[in-house]
Design an enzyme around this catalytic site. Structure first.
Site, PDB file in Angstrom:
ATOM      1  N   LYS A  61      33.324 -18.991 -25.912  1.00  0.00           N
ATOM      2  CA  LYS A  61      33.268 -17.573 -25.522  1.00  0.00           C
ATOM      3  C   LYS A  61      33.109 -17.488 -24.007  1.00  0.00           C
ATOM      4  CE  LYS A  61      30.991 -13.471 -27.397  1.00  0.00           C
ATOM      5  NZ  LYS A  61      29.689 -13.033 -27.914  1.00  0.00           N
TER       6      LYS A  61
HETATM    7  C1  E4P Z   1      29.747  -9.841 -29.044  1.00  0.00           C
HETATM    8  O1  E4P Z   1      30.266 -10.894 -29.247  1.00  0.00           O
HETATM    9  C2  E4P Z   1      28.420  -9.653 -28.431  1.00  0.00           C
HETATM   10  O2  E4P Z   1      27.621 -10.761 -28.749  1.00  0.00           O
HETATM   11  C3  E4P Z   1      27.686  -8.441 -28.966  1.00  0.00           C
HETATM   12  O3  E4P Z   1      28.433  -7.752 -29.916  1.00  0.00           O
HETATM   13  C4  E4P Z   1      27.053  -7.601 -27.921  1.00  0.00           C
HETATM   14  O4  E4P Z   1      26.429  -6.500 -28.537  1.00  0.00           O
HETATM   15  P1  E4P Z   1      25.329  -5.603 -27.816  1.00  0.00           P
HETATM   16  O5  E4P Z   1      26.013  -4.576 -26.992  1.00  0.00           O
HETATM   17  O6  E4P Z   1      24.577  -4.998 -28.975  1.00  0.00           O
HETATM   18  O7  E4P Z   1      24.462  -6.537 -27.005  1.00  0.00           O
END
Ligand code: E4P
Length: 215
Positions: free
Chosen positions: A84
């Site tokens: 990622k």
């Molecule tokens: C996606 O891969 C992220 O880890 C996640 O959805 C971020 O979400 P948040 O805005 O609740 O931190």
């Protein structure tokens, strides 16, 4: 639509797995910090061993060379590991280099259609538009998903759309209606998806009648 869980908490992952609804996992540095484990590579490996599907582990390097090096190390942890990477210019360079070597990349922190287009051009296997964080600043998170789905369909783009930053069940339902490939969902929201007061009332009524019958 595939369901991923957005967490680095092993208990939450085990719980979702036992419900039979889990296709993969996404983590990020904040979720790692919440899990409280400093041995993050070991934790990612444990998650990959639990889950048969793709598990996104995020790089913390911000330059392309560092991202590539870290991405290769993470990718070596498991065949399920997806690297990622934040959606920046360096992130695009790292994505091109890693995907050319057959390493799947999830480009994260996507907030516009132009970023999603670039993610596809750079060879990302997945792109993660953050709907909740857009809603938080009074922009239309699900509108972004609608637009990315439309553009990807128009050009038959194979990059899978992960609807991320999910805050409530309606985000998941609307993602499914729009034809998004995946929603990555917090554990709390996975549990909310199954709840309905009429289900609870129905069970209570059935039990009451059954107990009456038994005397
Ligand atoms: C996606 O891969 C992220 O880890 C996640 O959805 C971020 O979400 P948040 O805005 O609740 O931190």
């Amino acid at each position: 639509m595939k369901f991923f869980i957005d967490t680095a908490d092993l208990d939450e992952i085990r719980d979702a797995l036992s419900m039979g609804v889990l296709d993969g996992v996404t983590t990020n540095p904040s979720l790692m910090a919440r899990a409280g484990r400093k041995d993050t590579d070991k934790l990612l490996k444990e998650i990959c061993d639990l889950v048969e599907g793709p598990v996104s582990g995020e790089v913390v390097a911000l330059d392309a060379a560092g991202m590539i090096k870290e991405g290769k190390r993470l990718s070596g942890l498991s065949e399920h590991l997806v690297v990622k990477i934040p959606l920046t210019i360096d992130g695009l360079k790292a994505t091109r280099a890693l995907s050319d070597e057959g390493i799947p990349v999830n480009l994260t922190l996507c907030f516009t259609v132009s970023q999603a287009l670039l993610a596809a051009k750079a060879g990302a296997a997945y792109v993660s538009p953050f709907v909740g964080r857009l809603d938080d600043i009074s922009q239309d998170g699900m509108g972004l998903i609608e637009d990315i789905v439309e553009v990807y369909e128009k050009y038959e783009i194979g990059t899978e759309i992960i609807v991320a930053s999910v805050r409530h069940p309606d985000h998941v339902v609307r993602a499914a209606l729009l034809g998004a490939d995946i929603a990555t969902i917090p554990h709390k929201v996975i549990k909310q998806l199954v709840q309905h007061p009429l289900t609870d009332q129905g069970i209570a009524a059935f039990m009451k009648d059954w107990n009456k019958l038994q005397g």
